[in-house]
Design a protein around this motif. Structure first.
Motif, PDB file in Angstrom:
ATOM      1  N   GLN A   7     -43.482   3.630 -19.479  1.00 51.00           N
ATOM      2  CA  GLN A   7     -44.229   3.371 -18.244  1.00 51.00           C
ATOM      3  C   GLN A   7     -44.634   1.898 -18.102  1.00 51.00           C
ATOM      4  N   ASP A   8     -44.597   1.157 -19.206  1.00 45.57           N
ATOM      5  CA  ASP A   8     -44.943  -0.264 -19.154  1.00 45.57           C
ATOM      6  C   ASP A   8     -43.718  -1.174 -19.168  1.00 45.57           C
ATOM      7  N   PHE A   9     -42.544  -0.582 -19.251  1.00 45.25           N
ATOM      8  CA  PHE A   9     -41.320  -1.350 -19.449  1.00 45.25           C
ATOM      9  C   PHE A   9     -41.100  -2.387 -18.350  1.00 45.25           C
ATOM     10  N   ASP A  10     -41.085  -1.956 -17.102  1.00 44.69           N
ATOM     11  CA  ASP A  10     -40.784  -2.862 -15.993  1.00 44.69           C
ATOM     12  C   ASP A  10     -41.853  -3.939 -15.848  1.00 44.69           C
ATOM     13  N   ARG A  11     -43.101  -3.587 -16.095  1.00 45.31           N
ATOM     14  CA  ARG A  11     -44.175  -4.571 -15.989  1.00 45.31           C
ATOM     15  C   ARG A  11     -44.048  -5.657 -17.051  1.00 45.31           C
ATOM     16  N   LEU A  12     -43.663  -5.257 -18.262  1.00 49.97           N
ATOM     17  CA  LEU A  12     -43.483  -6.242 -19.322  1.00 49.97           C
ATOM     18  C   LEU A  12     -42.346  -7.193 -18.987  1.00 49.97           C
ATOM     19  N   VAL A  13     -41.211  -6.661 -18.562  1.00 48.07           N
ATOM     20  CA  VAL A  13     -40.064  -7.506 -18.227  1.00 48.07           C
ATOM     21  C   VAL A  13     -40.421  -8.472 -17.096  1.00 48.07           C
ATOM     22  N   ALA A  14     -41.081  -7.970 -16.065  1.00 47.58           N
ATOM     23  CA  ALA A  14     -41.474  -8.828 -14.942  1.00 47.58           C
ATOM     24  C   ALA A  14     -42.438  -9.915 -15.393  1.00 47.58           C
ATOM     25  N   SER A  15     -43.344  -9.577 -16.301  1.00 45.40           N
ATOM     26  CA  SER A  15     -44.313 -10.552 -16.801  1.00 45.40           C
ATOM     27  C   SER A  15     -43.632 -11.654 -17.612  1.00 45.40           C
ATOM     28  N   LEU A  16     -42.656 -11.274 -18.441  1.00 49.25           N
ATOM     29  CA  LEU A  16     -41.937 -12.273 -19.222  1.00 49.25           C
ATOM     30  C   LEU A  16     -41.187 -13.257 -18.323  1.00 49.25           C
ATOM     31  N   ILE A  17     -40.508 -12.734 -17.308  1.00 50.34           N
ATOM     32  CA  ILE A  17     -39.771 -13.594 -16.386  1.00 50.34           C
ATOM     33  C   ILE A  17     -40.717 -14.480 -15.591  1.00 50.34           C
ATOM     34  N   ALA A  18     -41.848 -13.925 -15.156  1.00 51.86           N
ATOM     35  CA  ALA A  18     -42.818 -14.715 -14.391  1.00 51.86           C
ATOM     36  C   ALA A  18     -43.416 -15.827 -15.245  1.00 51.86           C
ATOM     37  N   THR A  19     -43.554 -15.586 -16.533  1.00 54.15           N
ATOM     38  CA  THR A  19     -44.162 -16.560 -17.432  1.00 54.15           C
ATOM     39  C   THR A  19     -43.179 -17.635 -17.878  1.00 54.15           C
ATOM     40  N   GLY A  58     -39.598 -17.741 -16.948  1.00 52.84           N
ATOM     41  CA  GLY A  58     -38.407 -17.956 -16.148  1.00 52.84           C
ATOM     42  C   GLY A  58     -37.208 -17.297 -16.795  1.00 52.84           C
ATOM     43  N   GLY A  59     -36.039 -17.478 -16.203  1.00 53.38           N
ATOM     44  CA  GLY A  59     -34.836 -16.905 -16.770  1.00 53.38           C
ATOM     45  C   GLY A  59     -34.309 -15.728 -15.999  1.00 53.38           C
ATOM     46  N   THR A  60     -33.473 -14.940 -16.659  1.00 54.68           N
ATOM     47  CA  THR A  60     -32.816 -13.808 -16.027  1.00 54.68           C
ATOM     48  C   THR A  60     -32.870 -12.597 -16.961  1.00 54.68           C
ATOM     49  N   THR A  61     -32.404 -11.472 -16.456  1.00 52.09           N
ATOM     50  CA  THR A  61     -32.325 -10.257 -17.269  1.00 52.09           C
ATOM     51  C   THR A  61     -30.932  -9.656 -17.153  1.00 52.09           C
TER      52      THR A  61
END
Length: 211
Positions: free
Chosen positions: A58-70, A72-75
Motif C-alpha cells: 500500500q506504500d509502494f507507489d508513494r515511496l517511488v513517487a517520493s524518491l523521484i520527487a527528491t 529526479g530520474g526515471t523508473t
C-alpha cells in the motif's frame, strides 16, 4: 511509511564508497571477456549497484513517487514477479536516479528467508565466477544461484552478517551513468570488522575505506 527492512549491527560503522566499476563500458563486452575476479573483475558499473528497499504494497507507489520527487530520474515499468527460488509474489520496480539506483519490492506473500535482509544488489558479468570469488574471500552463500524471470540471482553474506545480492541479466541492461557515486553505510560488530573489511575489499578491489 512501513519499511520492513532494517539493516542491524553494533559498535563499529564502516563507511564504504563502493566503486563497483570496470574499464569496459558495455555489459556485452564484459560477458565475452570476463576473467577471474582477482585479475579483471566481474563488476559492471556503479549505476548497476542497487539499494534494496522492502515496503508494504500500500506504500509502494508513494515511496517511488517520493524518491523521484527528491532525486529526479526515471523508473522502469512496475510489475508483479516471483524473484525468489521458492513460490512468492512481489511488486517490483527499479528507480533510476542520478544519485543511485533503488530496487523497490512490495511483497504480496510472506517474504522467504533470507530475502529482505540484503542491503544491495550488484550486477555481475558471470554469476558462477562471482560466487566462486566471494567464497574465496570468506563470504558464505546464503542462497545458491537460481533463475529469475530475467536472469540469475544469488545472495552472499560477508563476515559480520552483511548480506548482498548478486544478479545477472540475460539481456544486458543499459542505465545512465551516475552523477555521483553513492555511499553505502553498514554496521558490524567490533569483533568482525577486520574480517568484513578484508573480505569485502578483496572481492571489490576498488573499494576504499575510512575507519
Amino acid at each position: 511509511m512501513d519499511l520492513k527492512k532494517i539493516f542491524a549491527g553494533t559498535s563499529v560503522a564502516i563507511f564504504l564508497t563502493i566503486a563497483f566499476t570496470s574499464g569496459a563500458q558495455h555489459f556485452s563486452t564484459f560477458a565475452q571477456t570476463a576473467r577471474p575476479a582477482e585479475t579483471k573483475g566481474i563488476a559492471v558499473a556503479p549505476q548497476y549497484d542497487t539499494t534494496h528497499v522492502y515496503v508494504s504494497p500500500q506504500d509502494f507507489d508513494r515511496l517511488v513517487a517520493s524518491l523521484i520527487a527528491t532525486f529526479g530520474g526515471t523508473t522502469t515499468k512496475q510489475g508483479v514477479f516471483t524473484v525468489t527460488p521458492t513460490p512468492s509474489s512481489t511488486m517490483s520496480q527499479l528507480v533510476l536516479t542520478p544519485a543511485g539506483s533503488v530496487s523497490v519490492f512490495g511483497f504480496k506473500t510472506p517474504i522467504p528467508y533470507p530475502f529482505g535482509g540484503e542491503r544491495t544488489g550488484y550486477l555481475v558479468t558471470d554469476m558462477d565466477e562471482a560466487v566462486r570469488a566471494a567464497k574465496a574471500t570468506g563470504a558464505d552463500v546464503s542462497v545458491a544461484p537460481f533463475d529469475d524471470p530475467i536472469g540469475r540471482d544469488a545472495i552472499i553474506q560477508w563476515p559480520g552478517g552483511v548480506n548482498t545480492q548478486l544478479y545477472w541479466h540475460t539481456t544486458a541492461p543499459s542505465y545512465a551513468t551516475l552523477q555521483t557515486i553513492p555511499e553505502n553505510r553498514v554496521y558490524v560488530s567490533q569483533d568482525r570488522v577486520d574480517a568484513f573489511v578484508s573480505s569485502f575489499v578483496a572481492f571489490f578491489p576498488r573499494a576504499s575505506r575510512l575507519r
